[in-house]
Design a protein around this motif. Sequence first.
Motif, PDB file in Angstrom:
ATOM      1  N   ALA A  15       0.839  -1.190   0.000  1.00  0.00           N
ATOM      2  CA  ALA A  15       0.000   0.000   0.000  1.00  0.00           C
ATOM      3  C   ALA A  15       0.875   1.241   0.000  1.00  0.00           C
ATOM      4  O   ALA A  15       2.110   1.156  -0.001  1.00  0.00           O
ATOM      5  CB  ALA A  15      -0.919  -0.012   1.214  1.00  0.00           C
ATOM      6  N   LEU A  20       0.207  -4.803   2.917  1.00  0.00           N
ATOM      7  CA  LEU A  20      -1.146  -5.252   3.238  1.00  0.00           C
ATOM      8  C   LEU A  20      -1.252  -6.754   3.434  1.00  0.00           C
ATOM      9  O   LEU A  20      -2.090  -7.232   4.196  1.00  0.00           O
ATOM     10  CB  LEU A  20      -2.120  -4.845   2.127  1.00  0.00           C
ATOM     11  N   THR A  42      -4.417 -10.933   4.432  1.00  0.00           N
ATOM     12  CA  THR A  42      -3.821  -9.789   5.121  1.00  0.00           C
ATOM     13  C   THR A  42      -2.901 -10.168   6.274  1.00  0.00           C
ATOM     14  O   THR A  42      -2.115  -9.344   6.738  1.00  0.00           O
ATOM     15  CB  THR A  42      -4.926  -8.866   5.661  1.00  0.00           C
ATOM     16  N   ARG A  74      -3.548   1.323   4.365  1.00  0.00           N
ATOM     17  CA  ARG A  74      -3.992   0.257   5.265  1.00  0.00           C
ATOM     18  C   ARG A  74      -5.360   0.582   5.864  1.00  0.00           C
ATOM     19  O   ARG A  74      -6.208  -0.288   6.008  1.00  0.00           O
ATOM     20  CB  ARG A  74      -2.977   0.052   6.400  1.00  0.00           C
ATOM     21  N   VAL A  77      -8.231  -0.157   3.490  1.00  0.00           N
ATOM     22  CA  VAL A  77      -8.490  -1.593   3.374  1.00  0.00           C
ATOM     23  C   VAL A  77      -9.124  -2.130   4.654  1.00  0.00           C
ATOM     24  O   VAL A  77     -10.054  -2.941   4.623  1.00  0.00           O
ATOM     25  CB  VAL A  77      -7.189  -2.353   3.047  1.00  0.00           C
ATOM     26  N   LYS A  78      -8.655  -1.639   5.788  1.00  0.00           N
ATOM     27  CA  LYS A  78      -9.194  -2.083   7.075  1.00  0.00           C
ATOM     28  C   LYS A  78     -10.686  -1.793   7.191  1.00  0.00           C
ATOM     29  O   LYS A  78     -11.457  -2.591   7.735  1.00  0.00           O
ATOM     30  CB  LYS A  78      -8.443  -1.399   8.217  1.00  0.00           C
TER      31      LYS A  78
END
Length: 260
Positions: A15, A20, A42, A74, A77-78
């Motif tokens: 990322a 990631l 992940t 991050r 995506v989280k």
Amino acid sequence: MLRKASSLKGYAIQATDDELGSVKELYFDDRQWGVRYLVVETGGWLSQRSVLLSPYSIKGVDEAQETVHVSLTREQVKNSPDIDTHQPISRQLETQLSDYYGYGNYWSGPYLWGVGGYPVYPLPEAGAVPPPPGESPEELAARAADNPEDVHLRSSKDVTGYHIAGTDDEIGHVEDFIIDDEAWAVRYLLVDTRNWWPGGKKVLLATHWIERIEWSDSTVWTTLTREQIKNGPEYDEDQPLDRDYETRLHQYYGRNTYWD
């Protein structure tokens, strides 16, 4: 660049701020043969959760470092929608994902990536290139909305091993996929013929030569014959897969090339 899909397995996903995870497999659609998502494991930082990353987010693939660079953080995506990659992925879930990241919907247009041939975002204006005959982008979008479960996403892991059937007999089985990592399209199936032909060879089957896929009995049907495959060009994994080889392959089978 053309590469085997399996070659991406284990590649790190980098990322903009941190790593990631790593590539597990791919999801492609069985209509236009676009690589729609990378399935990414992940690891510990996100409780071993798997996430889907669209090629819209991919900035490039570093083969030397075995890394895929994406234009995400991050945190993005989280906080992305939690999608169970062990279950069929509906159009509704895909819409949630594209809405979250702010991408266009690849199914809302006549080309591989909606209104274009590449997963570039922001997308060009829909009127910049005249659409080919067929459904308009509006009609395609309406059909997708009316059929929220009308999804043809398939896992590269699941389809590996499927039987290949010609017009007269079985030809072999799917060993891998050859993908274009710029257009993010599946160009060929890598077929191993040795299950019916002792001492046989590996060949490439272009996806636009595929007639249909029977998911119920794990079979891919093509309009080629066993004899054509047996006498066709062999695929040597130690040699570069360049345009000259692709041209000879299409000329042998008397088929138009995908770039034409």
